[in-house]
Motif scaffolding. Sequence first.
Motif, PDB file in Angstrom:
ATOM      1  N   ASP A 179      -4.629  -6.354  -7.321  1.00 21.32           N
ATOM      2  CA  ASP A 179      -5.670  -7.142  -7.962  1.00 21.32           C
ATOM      3  C   ASP A 179      -6.608  -7.607  -6.856  1.00 21.32           C
ATOM      4  OD1 ASP A 179      -4.628  -9.570  -6.795  1.00 21.32           O
ATOM      5  OD2 ASP A 179      -3.156  -9.675  -8.419  1.00 21.32           O
ATOM      6  N   ASP A 180      -7.549  -8.470  -7.169  1.00 14.92           N
ATOM      7  CA  ASP A 180      -8.555  -8.860  -6.171  1.00 14.92           C
ATOM      8  C   ASP A 180      -7.964  -9.530  -4.936  1.00 14.92           C
ATOM      9  OD1 ASP A 180     -10.651  -7.806  -7.555  1.00 14.92           O
ATOM     10  OD2 ASP A 180     -11.336  -9.720  -8.412  1.00 14.92           O
ATOM     11  N   PHE A 181      -6.734 -10.047  -5.062  1.00 12.31           N
ATOM     12  CA  PHE A 181      -6.139 -10.762  -3.934  1.00 12.31           C
ATOM     13  C   PHE A 181      -4.731 -10.284  -3.611  1.00 12.31           C
ATOM     14  CE2 PHE A 181      -9.424 -13.520  -5.693  1.00 12.31           C
ATOM     15  CZ  PHE A 181     -10.189 -13.738  -4.552  1.00 12.31           C
ATOM     16  N   THR A 182      -4.451  -9.041  -3.917  1.00  8.53           N
ATOM     17  CA  THR A 182      -3.140  -8.462  -3.593  1.00  8.53           C
ATOM     18  C   THR A 182      -3.299  -6.986  -3.264  1.00  8.53           C
ATOM     19  OG1 THR A 182      -2.180  -9.932  -5.274  1.00  8.53           O
ATOM     20  CG2 THR A 182      -0.746  -8.238  -4.325  1.00  8.53           C
ATOM     21  N   VAL A 183      -2.697  -6.564  -2.159  1.00  8.44           N
ATOM     22  CA  VAL A 183      -2.672  -5.138  -1.806  1.00  8.44           C
ATOM     23  C   VAL A 183      -1.243  -4.750  -1.441  1.00  8.44           C
ATOM     24  CG1 VAL A 183      -5.052  -5.111  -0.943  1.00  8.44           C
ATOM     25  CG2 VAL A 183      -3.163  -5.543   0.648  1.00  8.44           C
ATOM     26  N   VAL A 184      -0.931  -3.486  -1.611  1.00  8.86           N
ATOM     27  CA  VAL A 184       0.369  -2.978  -1.202  1.00  8.86           C
ATOM     28  C   VAL A 184       0.152  -1.854  -0.202  1.00  8.86           C
ATOM     29  CG1 VAL A 184       0.493  -1.394  -3.179  1.00  8.86           C
ATOM     30  CG2 VAL A 184       2.586  -2.019  -1.954  1.00  8.86           C
ATOM     31  N   VAL A 185       0.895  -1.911   0.883  1.00  6.87           N
ATOM     32  CA  VAL A 185       0.878  -0.858   1.898  1.00  6.87           C
ATOM     33  C   VAL A 185       2.118  -0.001   1.671  1.00  6.87           C
ATOM     34  CG1 VAL A 185       0.867  -0.324   4.368  1.00  6.87           C
ATOM     35  CG2 VAL A 185      -0.277  -2.390   3.531  1.00  6.87           C
ATOM     36  N   LYS A 186       1.899   1.279   1.389  1.00  5.47           N
ATOM     37  CA  LYS A 186       3.007   2.180   1.109  1.00  5.47           C
ATOM     38  C   LYS A 186       3.236   3.126   2.282  1.00  5.47           C
ATOM     39  CE  LYS A 186       2.383   2.135  -3.920  1.00  5.47           C
ATOM     40  NZ  LYS A 186       2.158   2.974  -5.142  1.00  5.47           N
ATOM     41  N   PHE A 187       4.511   3.276   2.635  1.00  9.64           N
ATOM     42  CA  PHE A 187       4.893   4.142   3.739  1.00  9.64           C
ATOM     43  C   PHE A 187       5.533   5.425   3.202  1.00  9.64           C
ATOM     44  CE2 PHE A 187       5.567  -0.358   4.990  1.00  9.64           C
ATOM     45  CZ  PHE A 187       4.518  -0.475   5.890  1.00  9.64           C
ATOM     46  N   LYS A 188       5.388   6.503   3.941  1.00 13.79           N
ATOM     47  CA  LYS A 188       5.966   7.776   3.525  1.00 13.79           C
ATOM     48  C   LYS A 188       7.482   7.787   3.663  1.00 13.79           C
ATOM     49  CE  LYS A 188       1.875  10.418   4.950  1.00 13.79           C
ATOM     50  NZ  LYS A 188       1.366  11.466   5.869  1.00 13.79           N
ATOM     51  N   GLN A 189       7.995   6.885   4.469  1.00 12.38           N
ATOM     52  CA  GLN A 189       9.415   6.851   4.783  1.00 12.38           C
ATOM     53  C   GLN A 189       9.826   5.412   5.067  1.00 12.38           C
ATOM     54  OE1 GLN A 189       9.146   9.570   8.011  1.00 12.38           O
ATOM     55  NE2 GLN A 189       8.107   8.147   9.373  1.00 12.38           N
ATOM     56  N   PRO A 190      11.111   5.112   5.126  1.00 15.35           N
ATOM     57  CA  PRO A 190      11.539   3.749   5.485  1.00 15.35           C
ATOM     58  C   PRO A 190      10.907   3.333   6.804  1.00 15.35           C
ATOM     59  CG  PRO A 190      13.399   5.038   4.717  1.00 15.35           C
ATOM     60  CD  PRO A 190      12.253   6.005   4.848  1.00 15.35           C
ATOM     61  N   THR A 191      10.331   2.158   6.830  1.00 20.32           N
ATOM     62  CA  THR A 191       9.571   1.705   7.994  1.00 20.32           C
ATOM     63  C   THR A 191      10.032   0.316   8.409  1.00 20.32           C
ATOM     64  OG1 THR A 191       7.679   3.037   7.289  1.00 20.32           O
ATOM     65  CG2 THR A 191       7.243   1.271   8.866  1.00 20.32           C
ATOM     66  N   PRO A 192      10.914   0.231   9.407  1.00 18.98           N
ATOM     67  CA  PRO A 192      11.422  -1.080   9.821  1.00 18.98           C
ATOM     68  C   PRO A 192      10.342  -1.982  10.407  1.00 18.98           C
ATOM     69  CG  PRO A 192      12.169   0.646  11.314  1.00 18.98           C
ATOM     70  CD  PRO A 192      11.548   1.337  10.143  1.00 18.98           C
ATOM     71  N   PHE A 193       9.400  -1.388  11.148  1.00 17.14           N
ATOM     72  CA  PHE A 193       8.312  -2.209  11.694  1.00 17.14           C
ATOM     73  C   PHE A 193       7.096  -2.048  10.790  1.00 17.14           C
ATOM     74  CE2 PHE A 193       4.736  -3.072  14.667  1.00 17.14           C
ATOM     75  CZ  PHE A 193       5.031  -4.409  14.884  1.00 17.14           C
ATOM     76  N   TRP A 194       7.028  -2.899   9.776  1.00 25.11           N
ATOM     77  CA  TRP A 194       5.969  -2.812   8.773  1.00 25.11           C
ATOM     78  C   TRP A 194       4.721  -3.592   9.174  1.00 25.11           C
ATOM     79  CZ3 TRP A 194       4.705  -7.676   7.345  1.00 25.11           C
ATOM     80  CH2 TRP A 194       5.680  -8.677   7.527  1.00 25.11           C
ATOM     81  N   ALA A 195       4.838  -4.486  10.152  1.00 26.23           N
ATOM     82  CA  ALA A 195       3.741  -5.384  10.523  1.00 26.23           C
ATOM     83  C   ALA A 195       2.814  -4.722  11.541  1.00 26.23           C
ATOM     84  CB  ALA A 195       4.294  -6.699  11.075  1.00 26.23           C
ATOM     85  N   ASP A 196       2.217  -3.609  11.129  1.00 26.15           N
ATOM     86  CA  ASP A 196       1.328  -2.855  12.010  1.00 26.15           C
ATOM     87  C   ASP A 196      -0.077  -2.838  11.423  1.00 26.15           C
ATOM     88  OD1 ASP A 196       0.156  -1.137  13.790  1.00 26.15           O
ATOM     89  OD2 ASP A 196       1.245   0.643  13.137  1.00 26.15           O
ATOM     90  N   ALA A 197      -0.278  -2.135  10.304  1.00 27.27           N
ATOM     91  CA  ALA A 197      -1.584  -2.119   9.660  1.00 27.27           C
ATOM     92  C   ALA A 197      -1.985  -3.534   9.253  1.00 27.27           C
ATOM     93  CB  ALA A 197      -1.545  -1.216   8.429  1.00 27.27           C
ATOM     94  N   PHE A 198      -3.228  -3.900   9.581  1.00 25.97           N
ATOM     95  CA  PHE A 198      -3.834  -5.196   9.237  1.00 25.97           C
ATOM     96  C   PHE A 198      -3.255  -6.361  10.038  1.00 25.97           C
ATOM     97  CE2 PHE A 198      -3.721  -2.719   5.147  1.00 25.97           C
ATOM     98  CZ  PHE A 198      -5.028  -2.259   5.223  1.00 25.97           C
ATOM     99  N   VAL A 199      -2.556  -6.066  11.132  1.00 22.20           N
ATOM    100  CA  VAL A 199      -1.949  -7.123  11.946  1.00 22.20           C
ATOM    101  C   VAL A 199      -2.437  -7.004  13.391  1.00 22.20           C
ATOM    102  CG1 VAL A 199       0.217  -7.999  12.920  1.00 22.20           C
ATOM    103  CG2 VAL A 199       0.098  -7.342  10.504  1.00 22.20           C
ATOM    104  N   GLY A 200      -2.705  -8.141  14.017  1.00 25.13           N
ATOM    105  CA  GLY A 200      -3.016  -8.170  15.435  1.00 25.13           C
ATOM    106  C   GLY A 200      -4.322  -7.476  15.783  1.00 25.13           C
ATOM    107  N   TRP A 201      -4.372  -6.923  17.007  1.00 25.28           N
ATOM    108  CA  TRP A 201      -5.625  -6.386  17.540  1.00 25.28           C
ATOM    109  C   TRP A 201      -6.202  -5.265  16.675  1.00 25.28           C
ATOM    110  CZ3 TRP A 201      -6.695  -1.360  18.862  1.00 25.28           C
ATOM    111  CH2 TRP A 201      -5.612  -0.486  18.958  1.00 25.28           C
ATOM    112  N   ALA A 202      -5.344  -4.446  16.068  1.00 25.43           N
ATOM    113  CA  ALA A 202      -5.816  -3.316  15.267  1.00 25.43           C
ATOM    114  C   ALA A 202      -6.044  -3.702  13.816  1.00 25.43           C
ATOM    115  CB  ALA A 202      -4.815  -2.161  15.339  1.00 25.43           C
ATOM    116  N   GLY A 203      -5.846  -4.970  13.479  1.00 29.09           N
ATOM    117  CA  GLY A 203      -5.832  -5.382  12.079  1.00 29.09           C
ATOM    118  C   GLY A 203      -7.104  -5.982  11.544  1.00 29.09           C
ATOM    119  N   GLY A 204      -8.166  -6.049  12.360  1.00 34.17           N
ATOM    120  CA  GLY A 204      -9.386  -6.712  11.914  1.00 34.17           C
ATOM    121  C   GLY A 204      -9.941  -6.117  10.622  1.00 34.17           C
TER     122      GLY A 204
END
Length: 595
Positions: A179-204
Motif C-alpha cells: 500500500d502507500d506506506f508498506t513495501v515487501v522485499v522478496k529474495f530469490k532464496q533464504p537471506t539471513p542478511f536482509w538489511a541490505d537494500a534501502f539500508v545505510g550508504w546504499a539505501g538512499g
Amino acid sequence: MDERGLRGLIDKVKAGGLSRRAFVKRMAAVGLTAPLANQLLAFSGVAMAQSNAPYKPTKRGGGGLLKVMWWQGPTLLNPHFAVGTKDQDASRLFYEPLGAWDRDGNLQPKLAASIPTREDGIAADGKSVTWKLKRGVKWHDGKPFTADDVVFTWAYAGDPATAAVSSGSYKDVVVEKIDDFTVVVKFKQPTPFWADAFVGWAGGIIPKHLFGDYIGARSREAPANLKPVGTGPYKFKDFKPGDLVVGEINLDYHVPNRPYFDAIEMKGGGDAVSAARAVLQTGEYHFAWNLQVEDEILVRMEKGGKGRVVISPGGGIEHMQVNNTDPNVEIDGERSSLKARHPTLTDPAVRQALALLIDRDSIEKHIYGRIGIATPNYINNPEKFRSKTTKYEFNVDKANALLDRAGYARGPDGIRAKDGKKLKWVYQTSINQPRQKTQQIIKQAFQKAGIDVDLKAVTASVFFSSDVANPDTYPHFYADLQMYNNGMNAPDPEVFLRQFCSWEAAQKENKWQGRNITRWQSKEYDETYKAAQVELDPVKRAALLIKCNELVVNNQVVIPLVARPGAVALIHGLVANISGWDNNTWDLANWYRES
C-alpha cells in the motif's frame, strides 16, 4: 550455551526480567559481539534500543551554522553513484534510507516507521522482509514520500543501464508495493542478511517524480545528481564540486525539534592535517572527517584545547590491492581488461613474496598508532567474523628465496625478471602524508628483494572521484598496485565481501561501478560467497564468510596493512553519534552543540 538456554534468555528480555545490556554482557562471555547480540534480539522480535544520548534541544533551529570539513571534497550528490565515502557522506545531508546503523551496530529507523522483526516483518523462511514506511514525510519540494518512491529506487538502482554503484544491493531482489506506506522485499532464496537494500550508504531513497525520466542509460543526465531533492534534515542550497556543499534547514523535517543547526557548510579540499588543525587547534570548524594523520601529530593537536579525536570501532582496513589484469595493455579501448592477465602479479610466488615484504608493525608503530592496528585480515570486526588462522610476517630473506625458486633472477640493474618480464610496477595511492610514508617503507623493502616500484600519488579528490571519465580514479586501477582504506558499512561482512565476486568486476561496460576493483576471478570464492548468502545457521554462515576472508588474504588478492577504526575530530561541545558502521552523517539530524 545451547539453543534452549539462549531462548530462555531472550524470553527473559522480552518479559522485562533481563535488561538488554545484561543480555549483551552474557553473550560476550560466550564469544558473541554486542552488534550480533543486538541483531539476535531484533530477529527474535525485541525492539532495538536507541543508543544516542538524550537529545536536549527543545525546538527546531536556532543553532546557527554547522561548519564541517571533508578534506576530500564531494564530486556529486547522488548516493547511488557515490563510489567514495565523501560522496556518500555528502549525499546523506539530503537523502535518507529506510534504516541506518548506529555506533553499536543496531539498526535504527529513518524513513521506516520501525525496524522489521521476526514477529513483524521478517519471514520465517528468510525469503522476504516487509517494511512499514513513516507517514507524513515530504520531499524538499513538498511532494509526499510514499512506497512508490521506494519501489522506484529499487528499479533505478537495479537497472544495469543505470550503472549504480549500489546495484549489488538491488539487482537480485524484487520489491513490491503493498500500500502507500508498506513495501515487501522478496529474495530469490533464504537471506539471513536482509538489511541490505534501502539500508545505510546504499539505501538512499530518491524521488520518483524527479528521477523517473532518468532511469537507465540517461541516469547521468538527471539535474538532481547535482541539485538533490531529498527528505533529509537539510535542503540543498549550493554545490561547488570538489569544494563546497551548502544546505539550509528543512523546516518540514519529519522529526520534531530537528535539526538544531540552521544551515550546514561542508567544505572540501586541503588535506587531513589542515582539517584536523581547523577543529582541534583553531576551532574554526566543528567537525573534521577521516583523520588520516600520524597519531603523534593528532596527540599534539589535541593539546590545543579546542576539540577532541573520536575513534569509532568498525570495519575499516588500509590495504594494498594487487591488480590481476594488465594496466599497460588496451583491449577494445579498455585498460586493465579482464581479457588481459597481469604478466607477473598473477604468479602466486610473486604475490606471496609481496606479503612477506610488508612491514606492518613499523607502519602501525611509526605512522598510525591508535588509529591503525597491524593485521593479517581484511575482515577484523565484528570479532565473530575474524579469522583465527591467518598470520602476517615481515621476512625479506624468505621473499628472496621464494623469488629465486620461482625463477626470477636479478639483472644488471638489480631488478628481478623472468622470461623478459621485470618485477617493476606502478604503485599508486592518494596524496596523504601517512600513505606516502607507507609507500616509502614498502618501496625500501621491495628493493631489498629485487623489486622496483614507481610511486604515484594522486590528488585525493581525483583518486576517489566518481568521475567515470577520469583514468586516475581507483576503480579504473590503471596501475599494478594501489593502496587506500575501505570500510564495512554494516556490522556484517557479507555485502563488503561482495567486492571479490567475479560478477562484480569493475570494467568499461558498467562504467567502472563494479565493486571488484582487483578483477580477481575465483570459482571457489564465488561458490563460498553464494553459500554464505543462503545459510540461515549463524555459526555455519560465519564460517563461510571467514573462509571468504581467508581466500582473499591467502591468495594475496589484497594485502591488509592496518585495521582502521573511524577517526574524526569534534569541537568541544558538539554532540554527534558517529558510527563506524555507516556514514559519518547517518544521524546528522540529531547533532547539536551544548552551550
